[in-house]
Design a protein around this motif. Structure first.
Motif, short mmCIF file in Angstrom:
data_model
loop_
_atom_site.label_atom_id
_atom_site.label_comp_id
_atom_site.label_asym_id
_atom_site.label_seq_id
_atom_site.Cartn_x
_atom_site.Cartn_y
_atom_site.Cartn_z
N GLY A 76 39.67 32.12 33.38
CA GLY A 76 39.05 30.91 32.83
C GLY A 76 38.92 29.83 33.89
N LEU A 77 39.32 28.62 33.54
CA LEU A 77 39.05 27.44 34.36
C LEU A 77 39.52 27.60 35.81
CD1 LEU A 77 40.10 24.63 31.85
CD2 LEU A 77 37.85 25.67 32.17
N GLU A 78 38.57 27.44 36.73
CA GLU A 78 38.88 27.65 38.15
C GLU A 78 39.78 26.57 38.74
OE1 GLU A 78 34.66 29.70 39.28
OE2 GLU A 78 35.92 28.87 40.84
N ILE A 79 39.79 25.39 38.13
CA ILE A 79 40.64 24.32 38.68
C ILE A 79 42.10 24.77 38.71
CG2 ILE A 79 39.20 22.30 38.20
CD1 ILE A 79 40.88 21.86 35.65
N PHE A 80 42.48 25.67 37.79
CA PHE A 80 43.88 26.12 37.78
C PHE A 80 44.19 27.03 38.97
CE2 PHE A 80 43.76 25.64 32.86
CZ PHE A 80 43.87 24.27 33.01
N THR A 81 43.20 27.84 39.36
CA THR A 81 43.38 28.67 40.56
C THR A 81 43.48 27.79 41.80
OG1 THR A 81 42.38 30.67 39.69
CG2 THR A 81 42.17 30.35 42.05
N ASP A 82 42.61 26.77 41.86
CA ASP A 82 42.67 25.85 43.01
C ASP A 82 44.06 25.23 43.13
OD1 ASP A 82 39.99 26.39 43.28
OD2 ASP A 82 39.31 24.55 42.32
N SER A 83 44.62 24.79 41.98
CA SER A 83 45.95 24.16 41.99
C SER A 83 47.01 25.13 42.48
CB SER A 83 46.35 23.70 40.60
OG SER A 83 45.49 22.71 40.14
N LEU A 84 46.93 26.37 42.02
CA LEU A 84 47.95 27.37 42.40
C LEU A 84 47.85 27.69 43.89
CD1 LEU A 84 47.72 29.55 39.20
CD2 LEU A 84 49.75 28.31 39.97
N LYS A 85 46.62 27.77 44.39
CA LYS A 85 46.46 28.03 45.83
C LYS A 85 47.03 26.87 46.65
CE LYS A 85 42.84 31.40 45.83
NZ LYS A 85 41.46 31.76 46.10
N VAL B 241 49.84 35.47 33.14
CA VAL B 241 48.39 35.33 33.00
C VAL B 241 48.12 33.96 32.39
CG1 VAL B 241 46.25 36.33 32.10
CG2 VAL B 241 48.21 37.80 32.55
N VAL B 242 47.30 33.16 33.07
CA VAL B 242 46.91 31.86 32.51
C VAL B 242 45.52 32.03 31.92
CG1 VAL B 242 46.46 29.43 33.02
CG2 VAL B 242 48.32 30.63 34.20
N ILE B 243 45.39 31.75 30.63
CA ILE B 243 44.13 32.02 29.93
C ILE B 243 43.53 30.71 29.39
CG2 ILE B 243 43.06 33.24 27.99
CD1 ILE B 243 45.18 35.41 28.30
N SER B 244 42.30 30.42 29.81
CA SER B 244 41.66 29.18 29.35
C SER B 244 40.20 29.45 28.97
CB SER B 244 41.74 28.11 30.44
OG SER B 244 41.21 28.61 31.66
N ILE B 245 39.95 30.63 28.44
CA ILE B 245 38.60 31.01 28.02
C ILE B 245 38.36 30.42 26.61
CG2 ILE B 245 38.64 33.10 29.42
CD1 ILE B 245 39.32 34.66 26.88
N PRO B 246 37.12 30.41 26.09
CA PRO B 246 36.91 29.87 24.75
C PRO B 246 37.83 30.54 23.72
CG PRO B 246 34.81 30.27 25.83
CD PRO B 246 35.87 30.84 26.73
N GLY B 247 38.42 29.71 22.84
CA GLY B 247 39.46 30.17 21.92
C GLY B 247 39.10 31.40 21.11
N LYS B 248 37.82 31.52 20.73
CA LYS B 248 37.47 32.65 19.86
C LYS B 248 37.60 34.00 20.57
CE LYS B 248 32.54 32.12 20.72
NZ LYS B 248 31.20 31.94 20.19
N HIS B 249 37.62 33.99 21.88
CA HIS B 249 37.78 35.25 22.63
C HIS B 249 39.22 35.47 23.08
CE1 HIS B 249 33.46 35.76 22.79
NE2 HIS B 249 33.33 34.56 23.32
N LYS C 90 19.29 30.29 34.22
CA LYS C 90 19.87 31.29 35.13
C LYS C 90 20.44 32.39 34.24
CE LYS C 90 21.01 28.37 39.06
NZ LYS C 90 20.39 29.20 40.10
N SER C 91 19.77 33.56 34.27
CA SER C 91 20.15 34.65 33.37
C SER C 91 21.52 35.20 33.70
CB SER C 91 19.14 35.79 33.46
OG SER C 91 17.95 35.37 32.90
N SER C 92 22.29 35.49 32.65
CA SER C 92 23.61 36.13 32.78
C SER C 92 24.47 35.51 33.88
CB SER C 92 23.45 37.63 33.06
OG SER C 92 22.73 38.21 32.02
N ALA C 93 24.51 34.20 33.91
CA ALA C 93 25.35 33.51 34.90
C ALA C 93 26.40 32.72 34.14
CB ALA C 93 24.50 32.59 35.76
N TYR C 94 27.61 33.26 34.05
CA TYR C 94 28.64 32.58 33.26
C TYR C 94 29.50 31.67 34.14
CZ TYR C 94 32.50 31.57 30.19
OH TYR C 94 33.43 30.91 29.43
N TYR C 95 29.63 30.44 33.71
CA TYR C 95 30.53 29.49 34.37
C TYR C 95 31.39 28.84 33.31
CZ TYR C 95 27.66 29.95 38.53
OH TYR C 95 27.01 30.44 39.62
N ASP C 96 32.62 28.45 33.69
CA ASP C 96 33.49 27.82 32.70
C ASP C 96 33.04 26.38 32.41
OD1 ASP C 96 35.14 25.74 34.14
OD2 ASP C 96 35.72 27.47 35.34
#
Lengths: 56, 516
Positions: A18-27, B120-128, B8-14
């Protein structure tokens, strides 16, 4: 089966999903981290994602 | 004005990456409105409301990235689109994150890169989130789940699984943890020490750890549980797990528990667990009574009191050589009657509301302790008002106010224009995850606010508490100096800032009484 958690006895090594800012912080803290290229399953298409999950 | 869209097709960003890109682009000359979002149904609605939903955007698929810009000319649109590439490439190509790297798409392939990963640190949209958390637990990995919008049934299912396997599942909606002296998500750089924390509140953990550091103590672990852990449905499952782990941890001598008041049905099991501990435990159910139950259990009513007690119990003498601040109210006009608090930390706002109960009854909020004092409209202050700007009503489509100061800067100016505002109160939260230099955005807004008030013949005192340490990336002293230079009065704790505001209320009431 419950085993003793060894987390506090070892160096922390992180997979970040998920959020890349967390990777930046860990690095910055010199922690080993792998940033995943996470994308919603089936490109965010819920019907297709549910189908894929059933097939798994 | 024209509105142009780039897909931008199929370009996923948080979402945080995209919101920061959007903010950057909105500053370009000639840009009147801009949206940089994944083309989900929800985001299309957001674009529609902003008048940015073109036909192309409407037809985009959920995994497409949409950039819609409203501007004066084709050239400006072109410039904005080029800038998007530049900003996104900076992220993906390394930039802040070091060299280019192969990014695994699945947990299995991530584990091949880092076979001995243990978190594992998880911060993806809650539904997933549920599926991904379950995969991680199945691989015997501890999880910090930052995502919110995970339903409580899934939380119960996942936490049961984690507990049965002896793993930590911190979250959902867990913003802060310090594990083995590593700050995860939003956390500060704290001295290593003997105090272990389990907390259901992110900024609550931040304030207690920062004050422990300030008072000369240190931290062994700070485990987050997520805000719902002590609800009846979850039964404090992760808090109990945390207590057990810290009780067994040879590097922890004192345990601190932090939470807003838990469900009454959960309290007995927490107390029972504490009683089995062979270490002293400080309990801060924020707002609970200050009392000592037996020689091993201490209740503290504020975050400040909890930190102080924990440091003393860990055998460190407290370094605390400050005086309470006093606000001079003599120069305020007779119209200036109310304090206005603008918080980015939810628990810091909550603690301030609690402290102010001793000074005034009419303190309104978007997150009041007593529902009778809920603001009808959070966009407009009423009498004494404290706002938690991190609540959902303020964060839809924009980053949290600890990352992005725009909303708070606007609100500082808005409150300054109100002739009834007697004092501005605020927190500035530092640490990993937070804005890299908050004063850069706050100081110009504070100066503008003071100038606006001065132009109308008013003084506007501003009181701020900086929640952070000198070792944080933003450097606490640097932040304090910039704020002080702008005329801001700095306090040593959040509770102290609230007490200063409370004393101001009392002093203003006295002036009114003298006048009548």
């Amino acid at each position: 089966m419950k085993e003793k958690n060894q987390l506090f006895k070892k160096d922390i090594k992180v997979i970040n999903m998920g959020l890349e800012i967390f990777t930046d912080s860990l690095k910055n803290q010199k922690v080993e981290v792998v940033q995943m290229d996470w994308k919603p399953p089936a490109g965010g298409n819920k019907k297709l994602a549910d189908l894929l999950k059933k097939m798994r | 004005m024209i509105t142009k869209t780039l897909i931008k097709s199929s370009a996923y960003y948080d979402s945080v990456t995209l919101m920061l890109v959007e903010k950057n682009l909105s500053k370009l000359d000639g840009v009147d409105g801009i949206g940089v979002v994944m083309a989900t149904a929800h985001n299309k609605e957001v674009l529609k409301t902003a008048g940015l939903l073109t036909k192309d955007a409407e037809e985009a698929k959920p995994d497409d990235l949409v950039i819609s810009v409203r501007c004066g000319s084709e050239e400006v649109a072109k410039e904005a689109f080029e800038k998007v590439d530049e900003l996104l490439n900076k992220k993906k190509g390394g930039g802040f994150s070091g060299g280019a790297e192969v990014r695994p798409k699945t947990l299995d392939s991530a584990l091949k890169q880092l076979p001995d990963a243990n978190m594992v640190v998880i911060s993806i949209p809650g539904k997933h989130a549920k599926d991904e958390v379950e995969k991680a637990l199945d691989k015997n990995l501890n999880v910090m789940l930052f995502s919110d919008n995970v339903n409580i049934e899934d939380e119960l299912y996942l936490k049961t699984k984690a507990r049965d396997k002896g793993l930590l599942l911190m979250g959902p909606d867990c913003g802060t943890a310090i594990i083995n002296n590593t700050a995860l998500a939003f956390a500060n750089v704290i001295r290593k020490g003997k105090i272990g924390i389990v907390g259901a509140s992110g900024t609550g953990i931040q304030e207690v750890t920062v004050l422990i550091n300030e008072f000369g103590g240190g931290i062994s672990q700070a485990i987050g549980t997520g805000g719902r852990d002590l609800k009846e449905e979850i039964g404090g499952m992760m808090m109990l797990q945390g207590i057990e782990l810290l009780n067994e941890d040879e590097n922890t001598d004192v345990i601190v528990l932090i939470s807003k008041p838990p469900s009454e049905k959960v309290v007995p099991s927490i107390i029972d667990a504490i009683k089995t501990c062979n270490k002293p435990v400080v309990v801060n159910f924020i707002g609970g009574e200050q009392q000592e139950i037996d020689e091993n259990i201490y209740f503290a009513s504020t975050l400040e009191a909890a930190a102080e007690k924990a440091v003393l119990l860990s055998g460190t003498s407290i370094r605390k050589d400050y005086k309470e601040v006093n606000i001079n109210t003599e120069k305020l006009t007779s119209q200036q009657k109310y304090i206005r608090g603008l918080f980015s930390g939810g628990t810091l706002c909550y603690e301030a509301l609690l402290v102010l109960r001793d000074y005034a009854h009419n303190v309104y909020s978007n997150t009041p302790i007593d529902k009778a004092y809920k603001l009808e409209n959070a966009n407009k202050a009423y009498q004494h008002t404290l706002l938690d700007l991190g609540e959902d009503e303020f964060t839809v489509g924009r980053p949290h106010p600890m990352i992005d100061m725009t909303l708070r800067a606007e609100r500082i100016v808005q409150e300054a224009k109100d002739p009834e505002t007697a004092l501005l109160l605020m927190d500035v939260v530092l640490g990993y995850g937070s804005h890299e230099n908050p004063v850069e955005e706050l100081v110009p807004a504070i100066k503008k606010a003071k100038d606006l008030a001065a132009a109308e013949g008013r003084e506007l005192p501003v009181v701020a508490y900086v929640c952070g340490t000198q070792e944080d990336p933003q450097e606490k002293q640097k932040q304090i100096e910039a704020l002080e230079e702008a005329g801001v009065i700095i306090t040593n704790t959040n509770a102290e800032a609230a007490r200063a505001a409370g004393a101001t209320i009392k002093s203003l009431e006295k002036l009114v009484n003298l006048a009548t």
